[in-house]
Scaffold this motif. Structure first.
Motif, mmCIF file in Angstrom:
data_model
loop_
_atom_site.group_PDB
_atom_site.id
_atom_site.type_symbol
_atom_site.label_atom_id
_atom_site.label_comp_id
_atom_site.label_asym_id
_atom_site.label_seq_id
_atom_site.Cartn_x
_atom_site.Cartn_y
_atom_site.Cartn_z
ATOM 1 N N ALA A 61 80.149 -23.065 -67.158
ATOM 2 C CA ALA A 61 80.937 -22.943 -68.397
ATOM 3 C C ALA A 61 81.232 -21.485 -68.728
ATOM 4 C CB ALA A 61 80.189 -23.611 -69.554
ATOM 5 N N LYS A 62 80.283 -20.610 -68.457
ATOM 6 C CA LYS A 62 80.465 -19.180 -68.757
ATOM 7 C C LYS A 62 81.260 -18.452 -67.691
ATOM 8 C CE LYS A 62 77.214 -16.205 -69.912
ATOM 9 N NZ LYS A 62 77.398 -15.457 -71.140
ATOM 10 N N GLY A 63 81.275 -19.032 -66.470
ATOM 11 C CA GLY A 63 81.841 -18.287 -65.343
ATOM 12 C C GLY A 63 80.920 -17.129 -65.003
ATOM 13 N N ARG A 64 79.616 -17.381 -65.116
ATOM 14 C CA ARG A 64 78.630 -16.311 -64.921
ATOM 15 C C ARG A 64 78.170 -16.258 -63.472
ATOM 16 N NH1 ARG A 64 74.590 -14.253 -68.804
ATOM 17 N NH2 ARG A 64 72.667 -13.645 -67.778
ATOM 18 N N PRO A 65 78.040 -15.041 -62.900
ATOM 19 C CA PRO A 65 77.522 -14.943 -61.524
ATOM 20 C C PRO A 65 76.112 -15.527 -61.447
ATOM 21 C CG PRO A 65 78.339 -12.807 -62.312
ATOM 22 C CD PRO A 65 78.345 -13.729 -63.484
ATOM 23 N N PRO A 148 71.805 -17.994 -72.119
ATOM 24 C CA PRO A 148 72.432 -16.672 -72.176
ATOM 25 C C PRO A 148 73.372 -16.649 -73.385
ATOM 26 C CG PRO A 148 73.687 -18.039 -70.692
ATOM 27 C CD PRO A 148 72.605 -18.917 -71.300
ATOM 28 N N SER A 149 74.052 -15.558 -73.591
ATOM 29 C CA SER A 149 75.014 -15.487 -74.694
ATOM 30 C C SER A 149 76.176 -16.464 -74.444
ATOM 31 C CB SER A 149 75.538 -14.068 -74.825
ATOM 32 O OG SER A 149 75.951 -13.583 -73.564
ATOM 33 N N ALA A 150 76.711 -17.020 -75.536
ATOM 34 C CA ALA A 150 77.707 -18.095 -75.424
ATOM 35 C C ALA A 150 79.138 -17.556 -75.365
ATOM 36 C CB ALA A 150 77.547 -19.065 -76.595
ATOM 37 N N ASN A 151 79.352 -16.580 -74.480
ATOM 38 C CA ASN A 151 80.702 -16.040 -74.263
ATOM 39 C C ASN A 151 81.111 -16.328 -72.827
ATOM 40 O OD1 ASN A 151 78.410 -13.953 -74.057
ATOM 41 N ND2 ASN A 151 79.941 -13.194 -72.616
ATOM 42 N N ARG A 152 82.427 -16.244 -72.541
ATOM 43 C CA ARG A 152 82.840 -16.230 -71.135
ATOM 44 C C ARG A 152 82.311 -14.938 -70.539
ATOM 45 N NH1 ARG A 152 86.980 -19.830 -69.413
ATOM 46 N NH2 ARG A 152 86.582 -18.857 -67.408
ATOM 47 N N PRO A 156 82.890 -9.753 -74.962
ATOM 48 C CA PRO A 156 81.876 -9.384 -75.963
ATOM 49 C C PRO A 156 81.080 -10.620 -76.391
ATOM 50 C CG PRO A 156 84.033 -8.469 -76.537
ATOM 51 C CD PRO A 156 84.263 -9.410 -75.399
ATOM 52 N N SER A 157 79.791 -10.436 -76.675
ATOM 53 C CA SER A 157 78.942 -11.569 -77.053
ATOM 54 C C SER A 157 79.371 -12.114 -78.414
ATOM 55 C CB SER A 157 77.487 -11.122 -77.105
ATOM 56 O OG SER A 157 77.122 -10.616 -75.849
ATOM 57 N N PRO A 158 79.167 -13.431 -78.636
ATOM 58 C CA PRO A 158 79.610 -14.058 -79.882
ATOM 59 C C PRO A 158 78.567 -13.932 -80.996
ATOM 60 C CG PRO A 158 78.820 -15.708 -78.341
ATOM 61 C CD PRO A 158 78.623 -14.386 -77.671
ATOM 62 N N VAL A 185 73.167 -7.944 -81.792
ATOM 63 C CA VAL A 185 73.117 -7.601 -80.355
ATOM 64 C C VAL A 185 71.982 -8.388 -79.716
ATOM 65 C CG1 VAL A 185 74.084 -5.272 -80.526
ATOM 66 C CG2 VAL A 185 71.610 -5.578 -80.612
ATOM 67 N N GLU A 186 72.078 -8.559 -78.402
ATOM 68 C CA GLU A 186 71.102 -9.365 -77.683
ATOM 69 C C GLU A 186 69.709 -8.736 -77.766
ATOM 70 O OE1 GLU A 186 73.727 -7.953 -76.495
ATOM 71 O OE2 GLU A 186 75.044 -9.395 -75.506
ATOM 72 N N SER A 187 68.700 -9.571 -77.437
ATOM 73 C CA SER A 187 67.305 -9.138 -77.544
ATOM 74 C C SER A 187 66.990 -7.955 -76.626
ATOM 75 C CB SER A 187 66.402 -10.311 -77.173
ATOM 76 O OG SER A 187 66.692 -10.744 -75.853
ATOM 77 N N ARG A 241 80.169 -5.413 -65.371
ATOM 78 C CA ARG A 241 80.850 -4.998 -66.588
ATOM 79 C C ARG A 241 80.643 -6.115 -67.598
ATOM 80 N NH1 ARG A 241 87.007 -4.142 -68.375
ATOM 81 N NH2 ARG A 241 86.526 -2.861 -70.190
ATOM 82 N N HIS A 242 80.315 -5.730 -68.815
ATOM 83 C CA HIS A 242 79.847 -6.678 -69.812
ATOM 84 C C HIS A 242 80.554 -6.414 -71.112
ATOM 85 C CE1 HIS A 242 76.373 -8.606 -68.102
ATOM 86 N NE2 HIS A 242 75.977 -9.010 -69.293
ATOM 87 N N TYR A 243 80.462 -7.325 -72.019
ATOM 88 C CA TYR A 243 80.758 -7.057 -73.430
ATOM 89 C C TYR A 243 82.166 -6.511 -73.654
ATOM 90 C CZ TYR A 243 75.687 -6.421 -72.763
ATOM 91 O OH TYR A 243 74.387 -6.544 -72.356
#
Ligand code: AMP
Ligand code: MG
Length: 348
Positions: A61-65, A148-152, A156-158, A185-187, A241-243
């Motif tokens: 769903a995230k398209g996360r590696p 993980p964070s609920a973004n694609r 940027p994180s939601p 911001v994330e933990s 590359r993030h956020y």
């Protein structure tokens, strides 16, 4: 690979129907499905951490590696033994001081946890979130929850359910809206498996706060720089590359007046080329940019952390092409790390 057909996404507002929110979320997780859930840091995309197939859906769903591990969330200390083993003695003090709260601790992984959660590492990051709704959902489901964070991936994180919906509507069956995240911001991720505790990702719990509890901690060098080629990513958040918003980001740091001069010159350059620049800065620096498009992130460290991701998303909505980011020390390590990651690879 072609995208799966869109799902019907149910959104439940916890402020209207808390009981149903908890029940539906727990049911979804136990059925091996995924749900967007609120935490105090950012919104998470959650699955049963003991169910490898459910966790695969999070990555899809995230398209996360697949080589980027997830954090496992627990609601009670008694759940920790299901997730981790060889818990070092000093970690007790950390858990007492910071749980529930935004500190993820990396331990040796228990065999119960499928490899997909930890991206094949023999360690696992665990935390107890400081959000009563999330805690109730985990308790009701009775299983540790990987999220993980609920973004694609890459975005940027939601920090609101709406941000998560922008990225994941039609890709998840359920979103629980629990209002805005209080931290933003994330933990902080702290690795306790080595000789010296090592911060892999900075967050609102600072190195100083951790040192007061357990003594010296190190900061992984990649927190404030890109990974050197060939170096193994210990916390794979370090690798990609993030956020990042669509706008290109340039980060400026150093003497405030010198920076302001440089940013003003760069602003005029991009403005002339019709690239819609905007200056991001703390409130104290806003006077340097009078008459220019400016996004003031806040006055205090906490305020700036809390607004960062929402402002990056907003910059895209407005259509800015270039973000000139005036970094000041008071913004802190967590903001610096996120903005450097967001800027990496940004096109000129
Ligand atoms: P996010 O996907 O943004 O919610 O954050 C999850 C992050 O937690 C990853 O990108 C890693 O930085 C970190 N993490 C999770 N598990 C581990 C682990 N076993 N070892 C090191 N870092 C981890
Ligand atoms: Mg993330």
């Amino acid at each position: 690979m072609a995208d799966a057909p869109p799902l019907n996404t149910q959104i439940i507002f916890a402020s209207r129907d808390r009981k149903r929110a908890v029940e539906e979320a727990a049911k979804t997780i136990l059925a091996g499905d995924i749900a967007v859930l609120p935490t105090e840091t950012v919104y998470g995309l959650a699955a049963n951490a003991l169910d490898g197939q459910a966790v695969q859906k999070v990555f899809a769903a995230k398209g996360r590696p697949q080589d980027n591990p997830l954090i496992v969330h627990i609601a009670e200390i008694s759940m920790l033994d299901d997730v981790a083993r060889d818990i070092p003695q000093e970690s007790q003090a950390l858990m007492e001081a910071f749980w529930p709260g935004p500190l993820s601790i990396v331990f040796k992984k228990n065999l119960n946890i499928p490899d997909v959660v930890s991206a094949g590492l023999d360690t696992v990051a665990v935390r107890m979130p400081h959000n009563q709704l999330m805690l109730d959902i985990i308790k009701k489901s009775g299983v540790p929850v990987a999220a993980p964070s609920a973004n694609r991936s890459g975005r940027p994180s939601p920090t609101t359910a709406q941000h998560a919906a922008e990225d994941l509507l039609g890709r998840v069956p359920l979103i629980i809206d629990g209002g805005s995240c209080s931290v933003g911001v994330e933990s902080t991720v702290l690795d306790m498996t080595g000789d010296t505790p090592l911060i892999l990702r900075p967050g609102s719990i600072t190195p100083g706060m951790i040192e007061k509890t357990i003594g010296k901690v190190d900061l992984h060098p990649a927190v404030l720089q890109g990974l050197r080629q060939g170096e193994q990513a210990q916390s794979p958040g370090m690798k990609y590359r993030h956020y990042a918003p669509n706008a290109a980001i340039f980060v400026f740091e150093g003497n405030k007046k010198t920076i302001a001069k440089n940013i003003n010159a760069r602003y005029d350059y991009y403005n002339e080329k019709s690239q819609n620049p905007v200056v991001f800065c703390a409130q104290e620096c806003a006077p340097f940019y009078a008459g220019k498009e400016t996004c003031v992130l806040g006055a205090s460290h906490d305020e700036i952390m809390c607004s960062l991701f929402a402002r990056l998303r907003q910059a895209d909505d407005i259509g800015y092409g270039v973000i000139l980011f005036h970094y000041t020390e008071e913004m802190g390590l967590a903001v610096k790390n996120r903005i450097l990651r967001a800027a990496e690879g940004a096109a000129k």
